[in-house]
Design a protein around this motif. Sequence first.
Motif, PDB file in Angstrom:
ATOM      1  N   VAL A   4      13.088 -10.167   0.705  1.00 26.47           N
ATOM      2  CA  VAL A   4      12.935  -8.916  -0.032  1.00 26.47           C
ATOM      3  C   VAL A   4      13.267  -7.775   0.923  1.00 26.47           C
ATOM      4  O   VAL A   4      12.382  -7.088   1.440  1.00 26.47           O
ATOM      5  CB  VAL A   4      11.499  -8.757  -0.591  1.00 26.47           C
ATOM      6  CG1 VAL A   4      11.416  -7.549  -1.496  1.00 26.47           C
ATOM      7  CG2 VAL A   4      11.080 -10.010  -1.332  1.00 26.47           C
ATOM      8  N   PRO A   5      14.552  -7.542   1.193  1.00 24.54           N
ATOM      9  CA  PRO A   5      14.943  -6.549   2.193  1.00 24.54           C
ATOM     10  C   PRO A   5      14.775  -5.111   1.732  1.00 24.54           C
ATOM     11  O   PRO A   5      14.733  -4.203   2.547  1.00 24.54           O
ATOM     12  CB  PRO A   5      16.418  -6.879   2.440  1.00 24.54           C
ATOM     13  CG  PRO A   5      16.880  -7.485   1.153  1.00 24.54           C
ATOM     14  CD  PRO A   5      15.692  -8.243   0.621  1.00 24.54           C
ATOM     15  N   ILE A   6      14.706  -4.868   0.458  1.00 24.72           N
ATOM     16  CA  ILE A   6      14.629  -3.513  -0.068  1.00 24.72           C
ATOM     17  C   ILE A   6      13.210  -3.236  -0.536  1.00 24.72           C
ATOM     18  O   ILE A   6      12.648  -4.011  -1.321  1.00 24.72           O
ATOM     19  CB  ILE A   6      15.619  -3.311  -1.231  1.00 24.72           C
ATOM     20  CG1 ILE A   6      17.053  -3.601  -0.750  1.00 24.72           C
ATOM     21  CG2 ILE A   6      15.536  -1.906  -1.777  1.00 24.72           C
ATOM     22  CD1 ILE A   6      18.081  -3.539  -1.847  1.00 24.72           C
ATOM     23  N   ALA A   7      12.644  -2.148  -0.076  1.00 21.61           N
ATOM     24  CA  ALA A   7      11.284  -1.787  -0.474  1.00 21.61           C
ATOM     25  C   ALA A   7      11.263  -1.413  -1.954  1.00 21.61           C
ATOM     26  O   ALA A   7      12.167  -0.734  -2.457  1.00 21.61           O
ATOM     27  CB  ALA A   7      10.796  -0.620   0.375  1.00 21.61           C
ATOM     28  N   LEU A   8      10.230  -1.869  -2.642  1.00 20.93           N
ATOM     29  CA  LEU A   8      10.107  -1.612  -4.069  1.00 20.93           C
ATOM     30  C   LEU A   8       9.037  -0.559  -4.319  1.00 20.93           C
ATOM     31  O   LEU A   8       8.089  -0.401  -3.552  1.00 20.93           O
ATOM     32  CB  LEU A   8       9.764  -2.900  -4.809  1.00 20.93           C
ATOM     33  CG  LEU A   8      10.766  -4.044  -4.661  1.00 20.93           C
ATOM     34  CD1 LEU A   8      10.277  -5.280  -5.409  1.00 20.93           C
ATOM     35  CD2 LEU A   8      12.139  -3.626  -5.168  1.00 20.93           C
ATOM     36  N   ASP A   9       9.201   0.160  -5.417  1.00 14.05           N
ATOM     37  CA  ASP A   9       8.254   1.194  -5.813  1.00 14.05           C
ATOM     38  C   ASP A   9       7.634   0.787  -7.141  1.00 14.05           C
ATOM     39  O   ASP A   9       8.343   0.722  -8.160  1.00 14.05           O
ATOM     40  CB  ASP A   9       8.963   2.537  -5.952  1.00 14.05           C
ATOM     41  CG  ASP A   9       8.011   3.659  -6.355  1.00 14.05           C
ATOM     42  OD1 ASP A   9       6.792   3.411  -6.415  1.00 14.05           O
ATOM     43  OD2 ASP A   9       8.496   4.779  -6.612  1.00 14.05           O
ATOM     44  N   PRO A  10       6.347   0.485  -7.175  1.00 15.92           N
ATOM     45  CA  PRO A  10       5.707   0.037  -8.426  1.00 15.92           C
ATOM     46  C   PRO A  10       5.892   0.990  -9.591  1.00 15.92           C
ATOM     47  O   PRO A  10       5.917   0.567 -10.744  1.00 15.92           O
ATOM     48  CB  PRO A  10       4.224  -0.085  -8.042  1.00 15.92           C
ATOM     49  CG  PRO A  10       4.239  -0.283  -6.559  1.00 15.92           C
ATOM     50  CD  PRO A  10       5.401   0.522  -6.054  1.00 15.92           C
ATOM     51  N   ASP A  11       6.029   2.291  -9.292  1.00 20.84           N
ATOM     52  CA  ASP A  11       6.145   3.289 -10.361  1.00 20.84           C
ATOM     53  C   ASP A  11       7.589   3.590 -10.736  1.00 20.84           C
ATOM     54  O   ASP A  11       7.842   4.399 -11.636  1.00 20.84           O
ATOM     55  CB  ASP A  11       5.457   4.594  -9.931  1.00 20.84           C
ATOM     56  CG  ASP A  11       3.963   4.396  -9.714  1.00 20.84           C
ATOM     57  OD1 ASP A  11       3.352   3.618 -10.471  1.00 20.84           O
ATOM     58  OD2 ASP A  11       3.411   5.023  -8.778  1.00 20.84           O
ATOM     59  N   SER A  12       8.531   2.958 -10.068  1.00 20.88           N
ATOM     60  CA  SER A  12       9.943   3.205 -10.358  1.00 20.88           C
ATOM     61  C   SER A  12      10.381   2.476 -11.617  1.00 20.88           C
ATOM     62  O   SER A  12       9.923   1.371 -11.908  1.00 20.88           O
ATOM     63  CB  SER A  12      10.807   2.754  -9.184  1.00 20.88           C
ATOM     64  OG  SER A  12      12.188   2.846  -9.504  1.00 20.88           O
ATOM     65  N   GLN A 129       8.638  -1.116 -12.398  1.00 20.69           N
ATOM     66  CA  GLN A 129       8.764  -2.345 -11.621  1.00 20.69           C
ATOM     67  C   GLN A 129       7.455  -3.128 -11.607  1.00 20.69           C
ATOM     68  O   GLN A 129       7.456  -4.357 -11.589  1.00 20.69           O
ATOM     69  CB  GLN A 129       9.208  -2.014 -10.191  1.00 20.69           C
ATOM     70  CG  GLN A 129      10.618  -1.447 -10.106  1.00 20.69           C
ATOM     71  CD  GLN A 129      11.026  -1.125  -8.681  1.00 20.69           C
ATOM     72  OE1 GLN A 129      10.272  -1.352  -7.732  1.00 20.69           O
ATOM     73  NE2 GLN A 129      12.238  -0.594  -8.510  1.00 20.69           N
ATOM     74  N   GLN A 130       6.342  -2.417 -11.629  1.00 16.66           N
ATOM     75  CA  GLN A 130       5.046  -3.094 -11.659  1.00 16.66           C
ATOM     76  C   GLN A 130       4.852  -3.838 -12.971  1.00 16.66           C
ATOM     77  O   GLN A 130       4.386  -4.981 -12.985  1.00 16.66           O
ATOM     78  CB  GLN A 130       3.924  -2.077 -11.474  1.00 16.66           C
ATOM     79  CG  GLN A 130       2.535  -2.705 -11.407  1.00 16.66           C
ATOM     80  CD  GLN A 130       1.441  -1.674 -11.167  1.00 16.66           C
ATOM     81  OE1 GLN A 130       1.617  -0.509 -11.516  1.00 16.66           O
ATOM     82  NE2 GLN A 130       0.352  -2.084 -10.561  1.00 16.66           N
ATOM     83  N   VAL A 131       5.226  -3.197 -14.083  1.00 20.66           N
ATOM     84  CA  VAL A 131       5.128  -3.852 -15.391  1.00 20.66           C
ATOM     85  C   VAL A 131       6.076  -5.044 -15.442  1.00 20.66           C
ATOM     86  O   VAL A 131       5.729  -6.112 -15.955  1.00 20.66           O
ATOM     87  CB  VAL A 131       5.445  -2.861 -16.526  1.00 20.66           C
ATOM     88  CG1 VAL A 131       5.419  -3.561 -17.880  1.00 20.66           C
ATOM     89  CG2 VAL A 131       4.455  -1.698 -16.517  1.00 20.66           C
ATOM     90  N   PHE A 132       7.263  -4.864 -14.892  1.00 21.16           N
ATOM     91  CA  PHE A 132       8.243  -5.950 -14.860  1.00 21.16           C
ATOM     92  C   PHE A 132       7.688  -7.163 -14.114  1.00 21.16           C
ATOM     93  O   PHE A 132       7.814  -8.302 -14.573  1.00 21.16           O
ATOM     94  CB  PHE A 132       9.527  -5.463 -14.191  1.00 21.16           C
ATOM     95  CG  PHE A 132      10.470  -6.557 -13.771  1.00 21.16           C
ATOM     96  CD1 PHE A 132      11.262  -7.205 -14.713  1.00 21.16           C
ATOM     97  CD2 PHE A 132      10.551  -6.956 -12.449  1.00 21.16           C
ATOM     98  CE1 PHE A 132      12.126  -8.225 -14.336  1.00 21.16           C
ATOM     99  CE2 PHE A 132      11.407  -7.972 -12.061  1.00 21.16           C
ATOM    100  CZ  PHE A 132      12.190  -8.604 -13.014  1.00 21.16           C
ATOM    101  N   ALA A 133       7.069  -6.923 -12.964  1.00 21.90           N
ATOM    102  CA  ALA A 133       6.500  -8.028 -12.177  1.00 21.90           C
ATOM    103  C   ALA A 133       5.396  -8.732 -12.959  1.00 21.90           C
ATOM    104  O   ALA A 133       5.304  -9.967 -12.946  1.00 21.90           O
ATOM    105  CB  ALA A 133       5.954  -7.493 -10.856  1.00 21.90           C
TER     106      ALA A 133
END
Length: 253
Positions: A4-12, A129-133
């Motif tokens: 997971v090289p790219i940081a994710l934003d839960p609110d994005s 992204q959080q909902v997606f996960a």
Amino acid sequence: MSFVPIALDPDSTDILLAANQPVLWLCAAGVFAVIAAQTVIYYRAARRVAPAVEMSATDVKRSFRSGAVAAIGPSMAVALIAVTLLSVFGTPGVLTRIGLIGSAAFEVGAAGIAADTQGVALGGEGYTQQVFATVMLCIALAGSGWMLVTLIVTPLLKRGTDRLEAKQAAATGGAMAIIPTAALLGAFGTFGIQQLQKGLAVAIVAVASALVMLLCLWIAKAFRQNWLKEWALGISMIVAIGVGVLVSNAGIQ
């Protein structure tokens, strides 16, 4: 090496950024590798036991060709639905979920419920992204139930079948041959009746497909064209798609 090289934003709301992570592509590749291995195992097992049920090599090849043709229609339907879900699940998610379970209706329904519990419409506003996960985790857990049931129930069914055959081989032999046929007729009959209840357009498509299937089988038997039996289902599906387009363009519902 980080998967997971790219940081994710839960609110994005950039779902594709999360959906196309390398770790998900790795999981998708693993799933298809398992499917390919299972296919080879089942094919070799079928060829090995074919002589025990008096099937020749030609019969085995014909059976696999029939199965391949029969899979075209359902595969096309699932593929078309999968394309529309790319923006919701991402390519690895679609390949893994739809490719593994094969039921778009189940996957979309489970994902919709998971998103709704968080107050968000699937793929709509607030689908972060959080909902997606969370959605991917929920449908993974829901789909695992199918595998667990198959893993647990299949040996039990085989054990019960072995006991029946051992106790009364002569008496139960005919019954064991009839029961699977009756089950298939009941399942497909119920499915057909459910389609007829959905409206005139669906009924027209179903009836047209059934008539084409019967016509193909009659021609195959009357003119001894055995190859047509293998292609009958595929032909009926293609005709059904064509009739569906005509019925839709005619405004019939």
